[in-house]
Design a protein around this motif. Structure first.
Motif, PDB file in Angstrom:
ATOM      1  N   THR A 224       1.728  -8.896  -1.120  1.00 58.60           N
ATOM      2  CA  THR A 224       2.476  -9.425   0.022  1.00 58.60           C
ATOM      3  C   THR A 224       2.949  -8.290   0.920  1.00 58.60           C
ATOM      4  N   ARG A 225       3.609  -7.314   0.339  1.00 54.29           N
ATOM      5  CA  ARG A 225       4.131  -6.206   1.143  1.00 54.29           C
ATOM      6  C   ARG A 225       3.007  -5.318   1.678  1.00 54.29           C
ATOM      7  N   GLN A 226       2.020  -5.025   0.820  1.00 54.95           N
ATOM      8  CA  GLN A 226       0.999  -4.066   1.244  1.00 54.95           C
ATOM      9  C   GLN A 226       0.043  -4.629   2.272  1.00 54.95           C
ATOM     10  N   VAL A 227      -0.346  -5.903   2.126  1.00 52.92           N
ATOM     11  CA  VAL A 227      -1.206  -6.516   3.153  1.00 52.92           C
ATOM     12  C   VAL A 227      -0.469  -6.570   4.484  1.00 52.92           C
ATOM     13  N   SER A 228       0.824  -6.886   4.432  1.00 55.61           N
ATOM     14  CA  SER A 228       1.628  -6.877   5.655  1.00 55.61           C
ATOM     15  C   SER A 228       1.600  -5.495   6.312  1.00 55.61           C
ATOM     16  N   MET A 229       1.791  -4.443   5.509  1.00 53.47           N
ATOM     17  CA  MET A 229       1.754  -3.082   6.065  1.00 53.47           C
ATOM     18  C   MET A 229       0.363  -2.745   6.603  1.00 53.47           C
TER      19      MET A 229
END
Length: 466
Positions: A112-117
């Protein structure tokens, strides 16, 4: 740079809308046919970084070839179609390559966090590239082919940073979705997975040789003794949630895929040299708001779920098309000055930033949710991306044909009606895909790992992979 190529071919090489639409139809069809095999390959390959580097280099070379070899009025259209067939096939490696590497580094619980970044940096980079290209095009108008020089410059950066990824940074079983956590990230200083339930005992060496077991009468592929077993491709296709999501991906891109090119062309054709700059700003404005949309998805989709945010993105398309239809009607009746209407048309790209920004982030996350534990993340992503490719492909030709035969106003109206279909399907038929485990982890920790600590190197359980 695909949408910039459309504007270039129509304004500088005098292609008709149908000729430009045909070129990108075959590009999309080629991408569609190659997408699922590309995902299958990425699931089994331990050469993900190399394959992604090859794909980035190849698509850059073919982008330059488009600018170098395109002739006026599409006189060598057959050769240009051949270039687009090659480009579509090689770009099919990029989505599964990028996202499987990501999942191999952070695990599905960190997606969730890494795809967003990833999406934030993707949109920011695109905005910078298009801004540079637009300024070059404005300076060089009407011969704007040199704007594509920004492609190899960007590609050099891609290759450099890919080479910084060490073999041990990628847990290939986590990359496939066989495990929820990656051995690159399950450390106290990188990612707190204390609230995550242990993933299924699918550990061991990655099976590099494809099984070719499609799953007739079998639920998992044959594997080496003690190695993880992935679900068969046929069992993946039996998942009703995946089938509904594939249809939603197709219908979204069927309606939305050609809206941006039509807006760009409408501004470029009507405003000459200034129109080229305005068409570039269509992308820049959208990409800027996509950065914010991706950030919001990363912050809130792991807490409140995927469905609400996804619906906001889907509903932004019919709203945008309705506004564009009204604006072009006002412009045609000359109620107000045409130039002022053009600037308002340009501002509708904010909604493109909302819709495409949310979709670009959330479709990867929902695909990861659906494929969790199957060992077929890249294959599943290949299926959803294939649906997007074929939807965008049909949209590209359909939208251009409607615009040429019926006008831009009618094209936006028809596309707006079509864009209601994916929103209705998602609202009534798609469940919430965020797992309780990931939701609980996001609420409790509030932070997730986004990279490997400088100076540290993960120990690979697979030895030195090239």
């Amino acid at each position: 740079m695909i949408n910039m190529q459309n504007a270039y071919l129509i304004t500088s090489k005098y292609y008709t809308e149908k000729q430009a639409g045909l070129m990108f139809f075959v590009f999309g069809m080629s991408q569609f046919l190659a997408q699922t095999p590309a995902g299958y390959l990425m699931d089994y390959s331990d050469k993900k970084v190399m394959l992604l580097a090859i794909a980035a280099t190849g698509t850059t070379v073919l982008t330059l070839a488009t600018a170098l070899f395109a002739q006026d009025y599409g006189s060598n259209l057959g050769f240009m179609i051949f270039i687009k067939i090659l480009q579509g096939a090689i770009t099919a490696l990029i989505p599964p390559g990028l996202n499987s590497i990501t999942q191999g580094i952070v695990g599905s619980v960190g997606m969730t966090r890494q795809v967003s970044m990833n999406e934030q940096m993707n949109h920011l980079g695109t905005a910078i590239i298009v801004l540079c290209g637009s300024l070059l095009a404005f300076t060089l108008y009407p011969d704007i082919g040199m704007l594509f020089i920004v492609s190899p410059i960007a590609c050099a950066g891609v290759i450099y940073f890919l080479m910084q990824i060490q073999p041990g940074d990628i847990d290939h079983n986590a990359a496939r979705g066989l495990k929820a956590t990656s051995k690159s990230t399950t450390r106290t200083d990188s990612f707190d997975s204390s609230n995550i339930k242990p993933s299924p005992t699918k550990d061991g060496p990655i099976q590099i040789k494809p099984s070719f077991n499609l799953g007739f009468g079998s639920e998992s592929t044959n594997s080496l003794s003690g190695s993880p077993k992935a679900d068969t491709p046929l069992s993946i296709l039996r998942d009703p949630t995946l089938v509904i999501f594939v249809i939603i991906c197709f219908t979204f891109h069927l309606s939305n895929g050609t809206v941006l090119p039509l807006v760009m062309q409408n501004l470029a054709i009507a405003n000459g040299k200034a129109g080229i700059l305005m068409s570039g700003f269509c992308i820049i404005i959208a990409q800027a708001f996509m950065v914010m949309s991706a950030k919001i998805c990363g912050t809130y989709s792991g807490i409140y779920g995927r469905k609400g945010l996804f619906l906001i993105g889907l509903l932004s398309v019919p709203l945008r098309c309705a506004i564009l239809t009204v604006l072009l009607k006002i412009k045609a009746n000359q109620y107000y000055g045409g130039s002022m209407i053009d600037y308002i048309v340009l501002s509708t790209q904010i909604l493109d930033g909302v819709g495409a920004g949310i979709f670009g982030t959330m479709y990867v996350l929902v695909t990861s949710d659906i494929s969790g534990g199957t060992g077929r993340f890249s294959l599943t992503l290949g299926l959803t991306t294939s649906a997007m490719s074929i939807g965008g492909t049909v949209s590209g030709y359909l939208g251009q044909a409607i615009a040429q035969d019926m006008g831009y106003q009618q094209a936006f109206m028809i596309l707006g009606v079509m864009s209601l279909v994916p929103a209705v399907l998602y609202f009534f038929f798609m469940p919430e895909t965020l797992s309780d485990e990931e939701s609980g982890e996001t609420r409790s920790s509030g932070e997730a790992m986004t990279g490997i600590t400088e100076g540290e190197e993960s120990e690979s359980p697979y030895g030195q992979l090239a």
